[in-house]
Design a protein around this motif. Structure first.
Motif: not given
Length: 149
Positions: A61-73
């Motif tokens: 995911f290098s340099r990915a735009w993941m603002v406000n992403v849900n990656l819980e667990r």
């Protein structure tokens, strides 16, 4: 890390579109976990994506735009998140062992209870990040001047 690499929307628009659809899926207790291990998603655009409980081991995911992403667990063991934009990301209880987070923007991210053993956070921005209960060890690399209590 290739700084000249175009956004995923330009170089693989079909993959970007599929990711956007997957990232909008509703949470369901009977749904199978998303499996995207060892996938090249450099410079993906995934704001507000719902990727909780996903297997993302070794994914780039290098340099990915993941603002406000849900990656819980989610499982992000050895994932490459260098220079990723993860502001306000929800990453509580995520498995980030050995993850590469150099230069990642984690301002206001929730990492509560995340496993950061062996993760490299050098040059990461952690302003106002919630690091309560994170698991670390002697091989966890922190940005200069920052180490959770």
């Amino acid at each position: 890390m290739d700084n000249q690499l175009p956004w995923l929307t330009s170089r693989a628009s079909d993959v970007q579109t599929a990711l956007q659809v997957l990232g909008r899926r509703l949470e369901s207790s009977d749904e199978q976990a998303l499996y995207l291990s060892r996938v090249d998603l450099r410079r993906a655009h995934l704001p507000i994506a719902r990727l909780a409980d996903a297997n993302l081991r070794y994914t780039n995911f290098s340099r990915a735009w993941m603002v406000n992403v849900n990656l819980e667990r989610s499982q992000l063991v050895d994932a490459d998140l260098r220079e990723a934009r993860l502001e306000r990301a929800r990453m509580a209880d995520a498995d980030l062992r050995g993850a590469h987070l150099q230069g990642a923007d984690l301002r206001q991210a929730v990492l509560r209870g995340a496993d950061l053993r062996g993760a490299n956070l050098s040059d990461a921005r952690l302003d106002e990040a919630d690091l309560e209960g994170v698991r670390t060890d002697g091989s966890t690399v922190w940005p200069d001047g920052h180490r959770p209590a």
